[in-house]
Write a protein that holds these residues in place. Sequence first.
Motif, short mmCIF file in Angstrom:
data_model
loop_
_atom_site.label_atom_id
_atom_site.label_comp_id
_atom_site.label_asym_id
_atom_site.label_seq_id
_atom_site.Cartn_x
_atom_site.Cartn_y
_atom_site.Cartn_z
N HIS A 41 0.82 -1.20 0.00
CA HIS A 41 0.00 0.00 0.00
C HIS A 41 0.86 1.26 0.00
O HIS A 41 2.08 1.21 0.16
CB HIS A 41 -1.00 0.00 1.16
CG HIS A 41 -0.38 -0.02 2.54
ND1 HIS A 41 0.30 1.05 3.07
CD2 HIS A 41 -0.38 -0.99 3.49
CE1 HIS A 41 0.70 0.77 4.30
NE2 HIS A 41 0.32 -0.47 4.58
N GLY A 70 -5.49 1.23 6.50
CA GLY A 70 -5.92 2.51 7.07
C GLY A 70 -6.35 3.50 6.00
O GLY A 70 -7.14 3.19 5.12
N ASP A 71 -5.77 4.69 6.08
CA ASP A 71 -6.10 5.75 5.11
C ASP A 71 -5.30 5.63 3.82
O ASP A 71 -5.48 6.44 2.91
CB ASP A 71 -5.86 7.13 5.74
CG ASP A 71 -6.81 7.41 6.90
OD1 ASP A 71 -7.93 6.86 6.87
OD2 ASP A 71 -6.42 8.15 7.82
N HIS A 72 -4.39 4.67 3.77
CA HIS A 72 -3.59 4.48 2.56
C HIS A 72 -4.40 3.71 1.52
O HIS A 72 -5.52 3.28 1.77
CB HIS A 72 -2.30 3.75 2.89
CG HIS A 72 -1.46 4.44 3.91
ND1 HIS A 72 -0.85 5.66 3.68
CD2 HIS A 72 -1.15 4.11 5.20
CE1 HIS A 72 -0.17 6.04 4.75
NE2 HIS A 72 -0.34 5.12 5.69
N HIS A 73 -3.84 3.54 0.36
CA HIS A 73 -4.52 2.79 -0.68
C HIS A 73 -3.58 1.73 -1.26
O HIS A 73 -2.37 1.92 -1.33
CB HIS A 73 -5.03 3.71 -1.80
CG HIS A 73 -4.00 4.66 -2.32
ND1 HIS A 73 -3.83 5.92 -1.80
CD2 HIS A 73 -3.07 4.54 -3.30
CE1 HIS A 73 -2.85 6.54 -2.44
NE2 HIS A 73 -2.38 5.72 -3.36
#
Length: 248
Positions: A41, A70-73
Amino acid sequence: MAEDKDGNIMGSSQSRRNRRSTTNRESGEREGENIQVWYRHSGQPEIDTIPDDCTYISIKYEREKLEDVGDHHITHMSIKTGVIPALMTPSLKQLQLKNVNPSQLDCLSSLTGLKVVMIWSSDFSAGLPPVIAELETLESLKLIDCQLRELPQSLKSLKRLKELDLALNNFSAGLPPVISEIGTLESLTLMSCQLRDLPQSLKSLKRLKKLDLDYSNFSAGLPPVIGEIGTLESLTLEDCQLRDLPQR
Protein backbone atom coordinates in the motif's frame (compact mmCIF):
# COMPACT_ATOMS: atom_id res chain seq x y z
CA MET A 1 -40.72 -8.96 15.91
CA ALA A 2 -37.72 -11.16 15.19
CA GLU A 3 -35.86 -13.33 17.67
CA ASP A 4 -32.12 -13.84 17.99
CA LYS A 5 -30.47 -17.27 18.19
CA ASP A 6 -31.16 -17.43 21.96
CA GLY A 7 -34.84 -16.66 21.56
CA ASN A 8 -34.62 -13.00 22.62
CA ILE A 9 -36.88 -10.54 20.86
CA MET A 10 -35.10 -7.98 18.67
CA GLY A 11 -36.31 -4.71 17.18
CA SER A 12 -36.69 -4.50 13.40
CA SER A 13 -33.61 -2.32 12.93
CA GLN A 14 -31.48 -4.66 15.04
CA SER A 15 -32.83 -7.61 13.14
CA ARG A 16 -31.88 -6.01 9.82
CA ARG A 17 -28.38 -5.24 11.07
CA ASN A 18 -27.89 -8.80 12.24
CA ARG A 19 -29.17 -10.24 8.97
CA ARG A 20 -26.90 -7.90 7.02
CA SER A 21 -23.94 -8.81 9.19
CA THR A 22 -24.63 -12.52 8.73
CA THR A 23 -24.99 -12.10 4.95
CA ASN A 24 -21.77 -10.13 4.68
CA ARG A 25 -19.91 -12.64 6.82
CA GLU A 26 -21.15 -15.59 4.79
CA SER A 27 -20.31 -13.76 1.55
CA GLY A 28 -16.83 -13.05 2.85
CA GLU A 29 -16.32 -16.69 3.73
CA ARG A 30 -17.37 -17.79 0.25
CA GLU A 31 -15.25 -15.21 -1.56
CA GLY A 32 -12.24 -15.12 0.73
CA GLU A 33 -11.82 -18.67 1.95
CA ASN A 34 -8.53 -20.26 0.91
CA ILE A 35 -7.46 -17.18 -1.06
CA GLN A 36 -3.77 -16.35 -0.92
CA VAL A 37 -2.98 -12.64 -1.20
CA TRP A 38 0.07 -10.38 -1.23
CA TYR A 39 -0.23 -6.61 -1.38
CA ARG A 40 1.57 -3.30 -1.00
CA HIS A 41 0.00 0.00 0.00
CA SER A 42 0.92 3.66 -0.39
CA GLY A 43 2.15 3.95 3.19
CA GLN A 44 5.01 1.55 2.49
CA PRO A 45 8.26 2.21 0.58
CA GLU A 46 7.73 2.27 -3.18
CA ILE A 47 8.71 -0.72 -5.32
CA ASP A 48 9.13 -1.06 -9.09
CA THR A 49 7.50 -4.46 -9.53
CA ILE A 50 5.79 -7.19 -7.55
CA PRO A 51 8.62 -9.43 -6.31
CA ASP A 52 8.86 -13.06 -7.39
CA ASP A 53 9.39 -14.20 -3.81
CA CYS A 54 6.56 -12.28 -2.17
CA THR A 55 5.05 -13.86 0.93
CA TYR A 56 1.32 -14.57 0.65
CA ILE A 57 -1.16 -14.49 3.49
CA SER A 58 -4.39 -16.46 3.68
CA ILE A 59 -7.57 -14.46 4.19
CA LYS A 60 -11.10 -15.51 5.03
CA TYR A 61 -12.90 -12.19 5.29
CA GLU A 62 -12.25 -9.26 2.98
CA ARG A 63 -12.26 -6.75 5.86
CA GLU A 64 -9.35 -8.55 7.56
CA LYS A 65 -7.18 -7.81 4.55
CA LEU A 66 -7.70 -4.07 4.91
CA GLU A 67 -6.93 -3.65 8.60
CA ASP A 68 -3.36 -2.37 8.23
CA VAL A 69 -4.07 -0.21 5.17
CA GLY A 70 -5.92 2.51 7.07
CA ASP A 71 -6.10 5.75 5.11
CA HIS A 72 -3.59 4.48 2.56
CA HIS A 73 -4.52 2.79 -0.68
CA ILE A 74 -3.36 -0.52 -2.20
CA THR A 75 -1.03 -0.03 -5.16
CA HIS A 76 0.27 -3.55 -5.83
CA MET A 77 -1.55 -6.85 -5.40
CA SER A 78 -1.08 -10.52 -6.21
CA ILE A 79 -3.87 -13.07 -5.71
CA LYS A 80 -3.30 -16.77 -6.27
CA THR A 81 -6.88 -17.91 -6.74
CA GLY A 82 -9.69 -15.76 -8.08
CA VAL A 83 -10.47 -12.09 -7.60
CA ILE A 84 -11.68 -10.09 -4.61
CA PRO A 85 -13.84 -7.32 -6.17
CA ALA A 86 -13.94 -5.23 -2.98
CA LEU A 87 -10.16 -4.79 -3.19
CA MET A 88 -10.13 -3.80 -6.86
CA THR A 89 -9.80 -0.02 -6.47
CA PRO A 90 -8.61 2.68 -8.92
CA SER A 91 -5.41 3.10 -6.89
CA LEU A 92 -4.05 -0.24 -8.09
CA LYS A 93 -1.05 0.08 -10.39
CA GLN A 94 0.08 -3.53 -10.64
CA LEU A 95 -2.03 -6.68 -10.41
CA GLN A 96 -1.19 -10.39 -10.63
CA LEU A 97 -3.86 -13.08 -10.80
CA LYS A 98 -3.63 -16.86 -10.94
CA ASN A 99 -6.32 -19.47 -11.62
CA VAL A 100 -8.90 -16.82 -12.36
CA ASN A 101 -12.28 -17.40 -13.97
CA PRO A 102 -12.84 -15.04 -16.94
CA SER A 103 -16.25 -14.07 -15.55
CA GLN A 104 -14.54 -12.61 -12.48
CA LEU A 105 -12.57 -10.03 -14.44
CA ASP A 106 -15.34 -7.51 -15.17
CA CYS A 107 -14.42 -5.67 -11.96
CA LEU A 108 -11.11 -4.65 -13.57
CA SER A 109 -12.91 -2.03 -15.67
CA SER A 110 -12.81 0.37 -12.72
CA LEU A 111 -9.00 0.21 -12.44
CA THR A 112 -8.23 3.43 -14.27
CA GLY A 113 -4.61 3.65 -13.13
CA LEU A 114 -3.53 0.08 -13.83
CA LYS A 115 -0.15 -0.16 -15.57
CA VAL A 116 0.85 -3.81 -15.16
CA VAL A 117 -1.35 -6.92 -15.37
CA MET A 118 -0.08 -10.47 -15.11
CA ILE A 119 -2.49 -13.41 -15.36
CA TRP A 120 -1.25 -16.98 -15.40
CA SER A 121 -2.55 -20.54 -15.26
CA SER A 122 -6.07 -19.51 -16.24
CA ASP A 123 -8.49 -20.87 -18.83
CA PHE A 124 -9.06 -18.34 -21.62
CA SER A 125 -9.63 -21.01 -24.27
CA ALA A 126 -12.97 -19.39 -25.10
CA GLY A 127 -11.18 -16.10 -25.84
CA LEU A 128 -9.54 -13.22 -24.04
CA PRO A 129 -12.01 -11.45 -21.72
CA PRO A 130 -13.06 -8.14 -23.40
CA VAL A 131 -12.24 -6.10 -20.30
CA ILE A 132 -8.50 -6.60 -20.89
CA ALA A 133 -8.59 -4.48 -24.06
CA GLU A 134 -10.40 -1.74 -22.12
CA LEU A 135 -7.49 -1.15 -19.73
CA GLU A 136 -6.15 1.83 -21.66
CA THR A 137 -3.42 2.71 -19.15
CA LEU A 138 -1.67 -0.67 -19.45
CA GLU A 139 2.06 -0.63 -20.17
CA SER A 140 2.74 -4.31 -19.49
CA LEU A 141 0.45 -7.28 -20.13
CA LYS A 142 1.45 -10.84 -19.29
CA LEU A 143 -0.92 -13.68 -20.14
CA ILE A 144 1.08 -16.79 -19.28
CA ASP A 145 -0.26 -20.31 -19.67
CA CYS A 146 -3.82 -19.10 -20.32
CA GLN A 147 -4.73 -21.59 -23.08
CA LEU A 148 -4.93 -18.83 -25.66
CA ARG A 149 -5.02 -19.72 -29.36
CA GLU A 150 -5.88 -16.27 -30.72
CA LEU A 151 -6.19 -12.65 -29.64
CA PRO A 152 -8.93 -10.12 -30.44
CA GLN A 153 -8.29 -7.14 -32.70
CA SER A 154 -9.48 -4.90 -29.87
CA LEU A 155 -6.12 -5.42 -28.19
CA LYS A 156 -4.58 -2.80 -30.48
CA SER A 157 -6.51 -0.16 -28.54
CA LEU A 158 -3.87 -0.45 -25.81
CA LYS A 159 -1.91 2.58 -27.02
CA ARG A 160 0.59 2.58 -24.13
CA LEU A 161 1.48 -1.10 -24.16
CA LYS A 162 5.23 -1.65 -24.19
CA GLU A 163 5.55 -5.23 -22.96
CA LEU A 164 3.52 -8.27 -24.05
CA ASP A 165 4.27 -11.72 -22.61
CA LEU A 166 2.30 -14.64 -24.06
CA ALA A 167 4.48 -17.52 -22.92
CA LEU A 168 3.06 -21.05 -22.76
CA ASN A 169 0.05 -20.45 -24.99
CA ASN A 170 -0.71 -22.31 -28.23
CA PHE A 171 -0.22 -20.36 -31.45
CA SER A 172 0.55 -23.36 -33.64
CA ALA A 173 -2.04 -22.10 -36.14
CA GLY A 174 -0.11 -18.86 -36.51
CA LEU A 175 0.72 -15.72 -34.57
CA PRO A 176 -2.39 -13.60 -33.92
CA PRO A 177 -2.36 -10.74 -36.49
CA VAL A 178 -3.17 -8.07 -33.90
CA ILE A 179 0.29 -8.42 -32.34
CA SER A 180 1.85 -6.78 -35.39
CA GLU A 181 -0.54 -3.86 -35.00
CA ILE A 182 0.52 -2.89 -31.48
CA GLY A 183 3.11 -0.39 -32.63
CA THR A 184 4.17 0.66 -29.12
CA LEU A 185 5.62 -2.76 -28.25
CA GLU A 186 9.23 -2.81 -27.08
CA SER A 187 9.30 -6.34 -25.62
CA LEU A 188 7.53 -9.45 -26.92
CA THR A 189 7.75 -12.88 -25.29
CA LEU A 190 6.50 -15.91 -27.24
CA MET A 191 8.29 -18.65 -25.35
CA SER A 192 6.81 -22.14 -25.70
CA CYS A 193 3.96 -21.02 -27.96
CA GLN A 194 4.39 -23.91 -30.43
CA LEU A 195 5.39 -21.50 -33.18
CA ARG A 196 6.76 -22.83 -36.47
CA ASP A 197 6.97 -19.54 -38.33
CA LEU A 198 6.44 -15.80 -37.92
CA PRO A 199 4.51 -13.43 -40.23
CA GLN A 200 6.29 -10.76 -42.24
CA SER A 201 3.97 -8.21 -40.66
CA LEU A 202 6.02 -8.47 -37.47
CA LYS A 203 8.58 -6.10 -38.98
CA SER A 204 6.04 -3.30 -38.59
CA LEU A 205 6.91 -3.19 -34.89
CA LYS A 206 9.34 -0.29 -35.22
CA ARG A 207 10.06 -0.02 -31.49
CA LEU A 208 10.63 -3.70 -30.73
CA LYS A 209 13.88 -4.20 -28.81
CA LYS A 210 13.44 -7.59 -27.14
CA LEU A 211 12.08 -10.78 -28.73
CA ASP A 212 11.93 -14.11 -26.86
CA LEU A 213 11.19 -17.15 -29.02
CA ASP A 214 12.57 -19.88 -26.78
CA TYR A 215 11.23 -23.41 -27.35
CA SER A 216 9.74 -22.69 -30.76
CA ASN A 217 9.94 -25.23 -33.59
CA PHE A 218 12.08 -23.61 -36.29
CA SER A 219 13.43 -26.84 -37.71
CA ALA A 220 12.51 -25.57 -41.19
CA GLY A 221 14.69 -22.51 -40.67
CA LEU A 222 14.72 -19.21 -38.87
CA PRO A 223 11.77 -17.05 -39.96
CA PRO A 224 13.17 -14.41 -42.39
CA VAL A 225 11.31 -11.57 -40.71
CA ILE A 226 13.57 -11.76 -37.67
CA GLY A 227 16.45 -10.37 -39.72
CA GLU A 228 14.25 -7.49 -40.84
CA ILE A 229 13.46 -6.14 -37.37
CA GLY A 230 16.25 -3.59 -37.25
CA THR A 231 15.48 -2.28 -33.78
CA LEU A 232 16.15 -5.59 -31.99
CA GLU A 233 18.69 -5.49 -29.17
CA SER A 234 17.89 -8.87 -27.59
CA LEU A 235 16.87 -12.10 -29.35
CA THR A 236 16.58 -15.45 -27.54
CA LEU A 237 16.26 -18.72 -29.44
CA GLU A 238 16.93 -21.42 -26.88
CA ASP A 239 16.00 -24.96 -27.93
CA CYS A 240 14.30 -23.92 -31.19
CA GLN A 241 15.44 -26.99 -33.16
CA LEU A 242 17.52 -24.80 -35.47
CA ARG A 243 19.98 -26.55 -37.77
CA ASP A 244 21.69 -23.41 -39.04
CA LEU A 245 21.35 -19.65 -39.17
CA PRO A 246 21.04 -17.37 -42.19
CA GLN A 247 24.10 -15.30 -43.10
CA ARG A 248 22.12 -12.10 -42.73
